[in-house]
Design an enzyme around this catalytic site. Structure first.
Site, short mmCIF file in Angstrom:
data_model
loop_
_atom_site.label_atom_id
_atom_site.label_comp_id
_atom_site.label_asym_id
_atom_site.label_seq_id
_atom_site.Cartn_x
_atom_site.Cartn_y
_atom_site.Cartn_z
NE ARG A 106 35.11 17.02 -11.64
CZ ARG A 106 35.30 17.92 -12.60
NH1 ARG A 106 36.44 18.59 -12.67
NH2 ARG A 106 34.35 18.14 -13.48
CE1 TYR A 124 40.86 18.56 -13.65
CE2 TYR A 124 41.79 19.77 -15.50
CZ TYR A 124 40.82 18.94 -14.98
OH TYR A 124 39.82 18.47 -15.78
NE ARG A 154 0.91 13.05 10.46
CZ ARG A 154 1.23 12.24 11.46
NH1 ARG A 154 1.77 12.72 12.57
NH2 ARG A 154 1.03 10.94 11.36
CG LEU A 167 -1.78 -1.24 1.45
CD1 LEU A 167 -2.84 -0.95 2.52
CD2 LEU A 167 -2.43 -1.72 0.17
CB ALA A 211 54.12 21.02 -6.45
CB ALA A 262 60.33 24.66 -12.16
C1 UD1 Z 1 -3.35 1.52 9.89
C2 UD1 Z 1 -4.22 0.49 10.62
C3 UD1 Z 1 -3.84 0.46 12.09
C4 UD1 Z 1 -2.37 0.12 12.22
C5 UD1 Z 1 -1.54 1.12 11.42
C6 UD1 Z 1 -0.09 0.72 11.44
C7 UD1 Z 1 -6.30 0.56 9.41
C8 UD1 Z 1 -7.71 1.03 9.42
N1 UD1 Z 1 -5.59 0.89 10.48
O1 UD1 Z 1 -3.54 2.79 10.48
O2 UD1 Z 1 -4.58 -0.49 12.78
O3 UD1 Z 1 -1.98 0.14 13.56
O4 UD1 Z 1 -1.97 1.15 10.05
O5 UD1 Z 1 0.65 1.64 10.71
O6 UD1 Z 1 -5.88 -0.10 8.49
N2 UD1 Z 1 -3.01 3.67 2.30
C9 UD1 Z 1 -3.39 3.56 0.98
N3 UD1 Z 1 -4.66 3.91 0.63
C10 UD1 Z 1 -5.57 4.36 1.52
C11 UD1 Z 1 -5.15 4.48 2.87
C12 UD1 Z 1 -3.87 4.12 3.24
O7 UD1 Z 1 -2.62 3.15 0.12
O8 UD1 Z 1 -6.70 4.66 1.12
C13 UD1 Z 1 -1.64 3.29 2.67
C14 UD1 Z 1 -0.85 4.49 3.18
O9 UD1 Z 1 -0.12 5.09 2.11
C15 UD1 Z 1 0.06 3.87 4.22
C16 UD1 Z 1 -0.71 2.67 4.71
O10 UD1 Z 1 -1.69 2.40 3.75
O11 UD1 Z 1 1.25 3.42 3.67
C17 UD1 Z 1 -1.32 2.87 6.07
O12 UD1 Z 1 -2.19 3.95 6.02
P1 UD1 Z 1 -2.35 4.91 7.26
O13 UD1 Z 1 -3.39 5.93 6.95
O14 UD1 Z 1 -1.06 5.37 7.74
O15 UD1 Z 1 -2.94 3.86 8.30
P2 UD1 Z 1 -3.57 4.19 9.68
O16 UD1 Z 1 -5.00 4.51 9.47
O17 UD1 Z 1 -2.73 5.11 10.40
#
Ligand code: UD1
Ligand code: CA
Length: 453
Positions: free
Chosen positions: A332, A365, A15, A8, A379, A422
């Protein structure tokens, strides 16, 4: 048994406050997602599917054909993200591993343990959990009396009692594929946020009386997810320690490992010593018995055995064996130093080959040049290789003695055994065994070459 990962990586990473997609931020010289993919590669059998969304174009471009990608648009939660991979994977895999692109410290062997646990599980899913005092906003694990997982409660809806739970959801799961595709159709839309949570699939299994197994991780550090640049720095330090530890276990000495920075692809032979403030970047390969640093930066460079690189900067260079350089030398791209070359302070070499035993002590160089063995570069010597439009080559033979402050105006050939006085400004080719002096230098006498061996 076919095991495929869904990674994912569609989230925005707000942030991070960055124009770069979060998963492309670098950790020890590689995008975060590279680390996740290498852990996946160790623990699955098929090409992974990466779910992309924010910054999809850049992520897809980076991935090339290392992964399949599916677009999640809009991003409606972790469950919704996994749904996007169904059409790519349905009927093509037995198990599905789900993990995140922003958790670069998660080890391949940990995912392997997760897969093995699911292979023995009669239920449809196994998951990674961690027990720690620092909840980091993770979901809490609620266990049944028989020890299997009952539910995952997200922090924002947890009761005070649930908030006390120290076992947390890492966010990595291994599912029975068939069960997963069906379960995803049954998970509810979150009424508040309108999203689909993968964690609800866990609850589904449990409600249906199917056992959910948890693998409790030993090293909580592996679960650090990157949401801010502060987390990014934490992950960088942790990964750096891991890399340094591995090199030390393989026979590399570091007198102060905290001050040594080695990127993921770097290779180092045994009995090489890395002194403080040394940075090894890119595809650097270092042999055995070298001393690198203190205060050296080495990028995409091959170093043989027995070399000394003191307070110098090397980029795209090759050093053979027993080269001695620095302090304050710079190589380089295309610099190639043969065996026993000595390069002292304030020298720069670019696109040049210095054959075995060349000595270049100070302030020179050398660019676009071939220098024969055992030649001495005095040198302040400069190869004047650039006429404002084009680069020109300089060829210097063996056993040549270039006097201090010689200007070698390229294109130019200096025959073996020649000498320059030189301050000579050499504009014409110099025959073998000839001494030239002056400005521009002209031949004044024929020499007898002394062969030093
Ligand atoms: C999620 C879990 C939580 C767990 C935590 C650990 C859920 C509802 N909660 O929390 O229990 O402790 O991860 O890190 O799953 N992402 C997508 N598509 C989306 C949403 C998220 O690709 O629509 C990806 C984000 O880019 C990220 C990962 O999934 O890499 C986790 O998403 P994030 O929103 O950080 O998860 P949490 O809700 O914080
Ligand atoms: Ca997160």
């Amino acid at each position: 048994m076919k095991v495929t990962a869904i990674l994912l990586a569609a989230g925005q990473g707000t942030r991070m406050k960055s124009d770069l997609p979060k998963v492309l931020h670098s950790v020890t010289g590689k995008p975060m997602i590279w680390h996740a993919l290498s852990a996946i590669q160790e623990s699955t059998t098929e090409k992974p599917v990466v779910v992309v969304g924010h910054g999809a174009e850049a992520v897809i471009k980076y991935l090339g054909d290392s992964a399949h990608t599916v677009l999640q648009e809009p991003q409606l939660g972790t469950g919704h993200a996994v749904m996007q991979a169904e059409s790519a994977l349905k009927g093509k895999t037995d198990l599905v591993v789900v993990c995140y692109g922003d958790m670069p410290l998660l080890r391949g062997e940990t995912l392997k343990k997760l897969v093995e646990t699911q292979q023995d599980n009669k239920g449809p899913v196994s998951m990674l959990t961690v027990v720690t005092d620092d909840p980091r906003g993770f979901g809490r694990i609620i266990r049944k009396k028989d020890g299997t997982v009952d539910a995952i409660v997200e922090e924002y809806v947890a009761t005070p009692e649930q908030l006390q739970v120290k076992e947390l959801n890492v966010g990595a799961y291994c599912f029975d594929a068939k069960w997963l595709w069906d379960a995803l159709k049954r998970i509810p839309k979150n009424p508040k946020k309108g999203e689909y949570y993968l964690t609800d699939a866990i609850e589904l299994a449990s409600k249906e009386g199917l056992p959910v197994q948890a693998v409790i991780m030993e090293d909580a550090e592996e679960t650090i997810g990157v949401n801010t640049r502060i987390h990014l720095a934490e992950v960088e330090i942790a990964m750096k320690r891991r890399i340094n530890r591995d090199h030390m276990l393989n026979g590399v000495t570091m007198i102060d490992p905290d001050s040594v920075y080695i990127e993921s692809d770097v290779k180092i032979g045994r009995d090489t010593m890395l002194m403080p403030n040394t940075y090894l970047h890119g595809k650097t390969e270092i042999g055995e018995g070298n001393v690198i640093g203190p205060n050296s930066i080495v990028r995409d460079t091959k170093i043989g055995n027995g070399c000394k690189v003191l307070a110098s900067v090397l980029e795209g260079a090759v050093l053979e064996n027993d080269v001695d350089m620095g302090p304050f030398a710079r190589l380089r791209k295309g610099a190639h130093l043969g065996n026993h070359v000595h390069m002292g302070n304030f020298g720069e070499v670019k696109d040049s080959h210095l054959a075995d035993g060349v000595k270049m002590g100070h302030f020179s160089y050398i660019g676009n040049a071939q220098i024969g063995s055992n030649t001495n570069i005095g040198a302040g010597t400069i190869t004047c290789n650039y006429d404002g439009e084009k680069k020109h080559p300089t060829e210097i033979g063996e056993d040549v003695f270039i006097g201090s402050d010689t200007m070698l105006v390229a294109p130019l050939k200096i025959g073996s055994g020649a000498r320059t006085g030189a301050g000579a400004i050499v504009t014409k080719n110099v025959a073998e065994d000839t001494l030239v002096v002056g400005m521009p230098a002209r031949a004044i006498k024929k020499l007898e070459r002394k062969i030093k061996k």
